[in-house]
Design a protein around this motif. Structure first.
Motif, PDB file in Angstrom:
ATOM      1  N   GLY A 173       4.312  -0.048  18.415  1.00  0.00           N
ATOM      2  CA  GLY A 173       2.936   0.361  18.655  1.00  0.00           C
ATOM      3  C   GLY A 173       1.933  -0.650  18.156  1.00  0.00           C
ATOM      4  N   PRO A 174       0.671  -0.384  18.431  1.00  0.00           N
ATOM      5  CA  PRO A 174      -0.381  -1.284  17.966  1.00  0.00           C
ATOM      6  C   PRO A 174      -0.650  -1.076  16.479  1.00  0.00           C
ATOM      7  N   PRO A 175      -1.314  -2.033  15.840  1.00  0.00           N
ATOM      8  CA  PRO A 175      -1.748  -1.814  14.455  1.00  0.00           C
ATOM      9  C   PRO A 175      -2.749  -0.652  14.397  1.00  0.00           C
TER      10      PRO A 175
ATOM     11  N   PHE B  62       2.606   9.587  15.595  1.00  0.00           N
ATOM     12  CA  PHE B  62       1.202   9.218  15.556  1.00  0.00           C
ATOM     13  C   PHE B  62       0.716   9.126  14.114  1.00  0.00           C
ATOM     14  N   GLN B  63      -0.226   8.232  13.888  1.00  0.00           N
ATOM     15  CA  GLN B  63      -0.950   8.189  12.631  1.00  0.00           C
ATOM     16  C   GLN B  63      -2.418   8.368  12.966  1.00  0.00           C
TER      17      GLN B  63
ATOM     18  N   PRO C  31      -9.523   5.936  12.688  1.00  0.00           N
ATOM     19  CA  PRO C  31      -8.341   5.062  12.671  1.00  0.00           C
ATOM     20  C   PRO C  31      -7.092   5.812  13.156  1.00  0.00           C
ATOM     21  N   HIS C  32      -6.363   5.160  14.075  1.00  0.00           N
ATOM     22  CA  HIS C  32      -5.163   5.787  14.636  1.00  0.00           C
ATOM     23  C   HIS C  32      -4.222   4.727  15.203  1.00  0.00           C
TER      24      HIS C  32
ATOM     25  N   ARG D 270       0.793  -1.517  11.413  1.00  0.00           N
ATOM     26  CA  ARG D 270       1.528  -0.592  12.263  1.00  0.00           C
ATOM     27  C   ARG D 270       2.192   0.480  11.390  1.00  0.00           C
ATOM     28  N   ILE D 271       2.628   1.538  12.002  1.00  0.00           N
ATOM     29  CA  ILE D 271       3.370   2.583  11.276  1.00  0.00           C
ATOM     30  C   ILE D 271       4.626   1.946  10.697  1.00  0.00           C
ATOM     31  N   GLY D 272       4.872   2.163   9.430  1.00  0.00           N
ATOM     32  CA  GLY D 272       6.079   1.648   8.786  1.00  0.00           C
ATOM     33  C   GLY D 272       5.977   0.253   8.227  1.00  0.00           C
TER      34      GLY D 272
END
Length: 129
Positions: free
Chosen positions: A28-30, A49-50, A71-72, A126-128
């Motif tokens: 995913g995107p940052p 999702f964040q 922010p997401h 990014r997530i993680g």
């Protein structure tokens, strides 16, 4: 590969609709913000999702909403590909996806995709990461 289903010129600039897929492990995107709302409707698979500091998953038949300027990001951390519909309001960001689709296909983008699109501002990893 993203597919633009409804674009700005067809909705008076109000909304765009894009069908897309995310392969297994798609990072995913940052984490980012922009001045348009996004609604992700998951058709197949599962997406993480964040939204600000909150992490959650959405599976088939579920919707994740990212309000403008919040922010997401999202990623596919599941063991299966995901397919989803993305609705953006107001429209404009579909031009980015149309250009990406044309680039991946090795063809020129359509004329309507050559206009600008709303600015996206990176605000985190990014997530993680």
């Amino acid at each position: 590969m993203p597919k633009v289903l409804l674009r700005s010129e067809e909705s008076g600039g109000h909304v765009s609709v894009i069908e897309s897929t995310s392969p297994v492990g798609f990072p995913g995107p940052p984490l980012h913000t922009h001045d348009f709302d996004e609604a992700f409707y998951v058709i197949e698979g599962e997406l993480t999702f964040q939204l600000e500091d909150r992490l959650f998953t959405a599976g088939p038949g579920e919707l994740a909403f990212a309000p403008r300027n919040v922010p997401h990001t999202y990623a596919n951390q599941s063991g299966a590909p995901a397919r989803f519909v993305l609705v953006c309001t107001p429209a404009g960001f579909e031009r980015y996806f149309a250009r990406m689709e044309a680039e991946q296909a090795g063809v020129e983008p359509p004329e309507w995709a050559m206009q600008g699109w709303p600015e996206v501002v990176k605000v985190g990893p990014r997530i993680g990461e």
